[in-house]
Design a protein around this motif. Structure first.
Motif, short mmCIF file in Angstrom:
data_model
loop_
_atom_site.label_atom_id
_atom_site.label_comp_id
_atom_site.label_asym_id
_atom_site.label_seq_id
_atom_site.Cartn_x
_atom_site.Cartn_y
_atom_site.Cartn_z
N THR A 55 55.31 62.04 32.58
CA THR A 55 54.93 62.32 31.19
C THR A 55 55.33 61.17 30.28
OG1 THR A 55 55.17 64.70 31.58
CG2 THR A 55 55.19 63.95 29.29
N GLY A 67 49.30 61.75 38.05
CA GLY A 67 50.51 62.50 37.70
C GLY A 67 51.63 62.20 38.68
N ALA A 127 53.02 58.16 30.99
CA ALA A 127 51.66 58.31 30.45
C ALA A 127 51.55 57.75 29.03
CB ALA A 127 51.26 59.78 30.46
N GLN A 128 52.67 57.66 28.33
CA GLN A 128 52.66 57.13 26.96
C GLN A 128 52.97 55.63 26.92
OE1 GLN A 128 51.72 59.33 24.65
NE2 GLN A 128 51.67 60.84 26.31
N SER A 138 51.29 56.90 37.42
CA SER A 138 51.82 58.05 38.15
C SER A 138 53.21 57.78 38.72
CB SER A 138 50.88 58.44 39.30
OG SER A 138 49.67 58.96 38.81
N ARG A 160 57.56 64.71 37.66
CA ARG A 160 56.60 65.15 36.65
C ARG A 160 57.10 64.83 35.25
NH1 ARG A 160 52.55 67.52 39.05
NH2 ARG A 160 51.49 67.88 37.07
N SER A 161 58.37 65.04 35.03
CA SER A 161 58.94 64.72 33.73
C SER A 161 58.85 63.22 33.45
CB SER A 161 60.40 65.19 33.68
OG SER A 161 61.00 64.85 32.45
#
Length: 415
Positions: free
Chosen positions: A17, A116, A20-21, A141, A13-14
């Motif tokens: 993130t 994700g 995603a950028q 993801s 998950r980290s």
């Protein structure tokens, strides 16, 4: 084991993130680096795979399963090329699905965003490791890859190569993680990591898929088994039909889009059945046939209802003569797994009735069932073939690995 799986999900998950950028250029550079690293590490991957194959054979694993497990330089090059193909595809993240200007002046857009964290639970086939990781990465993801015990060394080698390549490009290595396969509970903890994992995709036999669907508390996209049918219509070009049936069954028998059931219209059975029996026997296919097929060759095994429902994944096929197109459709709707069906016919009316009558993820008209594949459809490497009826059905590529967000832009509007 639960703590290990959940810790991996938190790291994923980290990492997601950060991803995603990332720009498309950054994701594509990472994918190209992964593809090049896989080719460069071919010998290392094959050495690990040889140990897996030897272990599988020592355990008496059926040869069709060993075939799915086995790698050679060509197969490594093929899945590395699949990673390159994913890099060349348009980035689905940020794509506008639909948009409008509302009467109150608000601008409404539905856009694709990453899932994700995606968990994969799969059997054999180490190529799935590279395919799934690449598609998840391009779709924004992180992937948690829980392969089978008999492919553990192969999968570990492939994941290690891809993680090193990711790190070298500046993206987090934890975007791709292997989940230990030596304990069945790791799969259970992955599919029940609700809140940490956003989606689970099972890929394998009917037992695996059923277990994940029934036990998972994380949303599941169900990939189905392939009890695939070819129906030869009364108006078929029989030479074309021969080629399509043989290719659908024998081009590669251990895959989900290989034909497992053959239906022949009674009006052409006298001419066609002896021809297809000879063609399939020439390729060492065991035919489970009804009385019409047995009349053509007494060595044919009598077909049973269990055969009708079986995904053989081997050089075997069930075969029946049917009295009509409607009878073929009824048979398929009764026994099909909803994967792929094919009709061979020169009649447009028959083709239309067939495509409307069957209920499967893919329907072929005068083409081999072996084309139901993300690569063949131009999607790049696929993550699986969905037989469900929710947002993803058929070969799942990049778009199917995203969800959507509604982006609403205003200028101070109040309700």
């Amino acid at each position: 084991m639960k703590q290990m799986v959940h810790d991996a999900a938190r790291r994923a998950r980290s990492a997601a993130t950060v991803l995603a950028q990332a720009s498309r250029a950054e994701k594509d550079a990472a994918l190209i680096a992964m593809a090049e690293a896989l080719v460069a590490a071919t010998e290392e991957i094959l050495a690990a795979n040889a140990l897996d194959v030897a272990g599988a054979r020592e355990e008496g694993t059926p040869e069709n399963v060993v075939d799915r497990l086995s790698l050679d330089a060509g197969r490594v090059a093929a899945f590395a090329d699949g990673v390159r193909q994913v890099a060349a595809l348009p980035d689905p993240v940020g794509e506008v699905v639909r948009g409008s200007s509302l009467p109150n002046g608000l601008e409404l857009r539905q856009i694709r965003v990453p899932m994700g964290v995606i968990g994969m639970i799969y059997e054999g086939r180490p190529n799935v490791t590279a395919d799934a990781a690449a598609i998840c990465l391009k779709a924004g993801s992180a992937s948690l890859l829980r392969g089978s015990r008999n492919a553990a060394r192969s999968n570990a080698a492939i994941v290690a190569v891809m993680r090193d390549a990711l790190a070298a490009t500046g993206l987090p290595a934890d975007l791709i993680q292997a989940i230990a396969a030596d304990d069945r509970s790791s799969a259970t903890h992955l599919m029940q990591a609700r809140g940490l994992v956003d989606l689970v995709i099972p890929r394998g036999g009917a037992g695996l898929i059923r277990a994940v669907v029934e036990e998972s508390t994380v949303p599941v996209i169900e990939t189905g088994t392939g009890n695939v049918h070819v129906y030869v219509d009364a108006d078929a070009d029989l030479e074309m039909a021969l080629d399509i049936v043989v290719n659908s069954k024998t081009q590669r028998t251990s895959v989900c889009n290989a034909a497992e059931s053959l239906l022949v219209h009674a009006n052409i059975a006298e001419e066609f059945v002896p021809k297809i029996v000879a063609a399939l026997h020439e390729r060492d296919v065991l035919i489970h046939g009804d009385a019409s097929f047995q009349a053509a060759d007494p060595s044919i095994v009598p077909v049973t209802e269990e055969d009708d429902a079986t995904e053989f994944l081997a050089s075997e096929i069930s075969a029946r003569v049917v009295d009509s197109l409607d009878a073929a459709i009824d048979h398929i709707r009764c026994y099909s797994s909803g994967h792929t069906e094919a009709i061979v016919t020169r009649s447009l009316a028959s083709a239309q009735r067939f495509t409307r009558g069957v209920d499967s993820a893919a329907v072929m008209v005068n083409a081999s069932t072996r084309f139901t594949d993300g690569g063949e459809f131009g999607f790049g490497a696929e993550i699986g073939i969905s037989t469900q009826k929710l947002h993803a059905r058929g070969p799942m590529g990049l778009r199917e690995m995203t969800t959507t967000t509604y982006l609403v832009t205003g200028d101070g509007q109040l309700r």
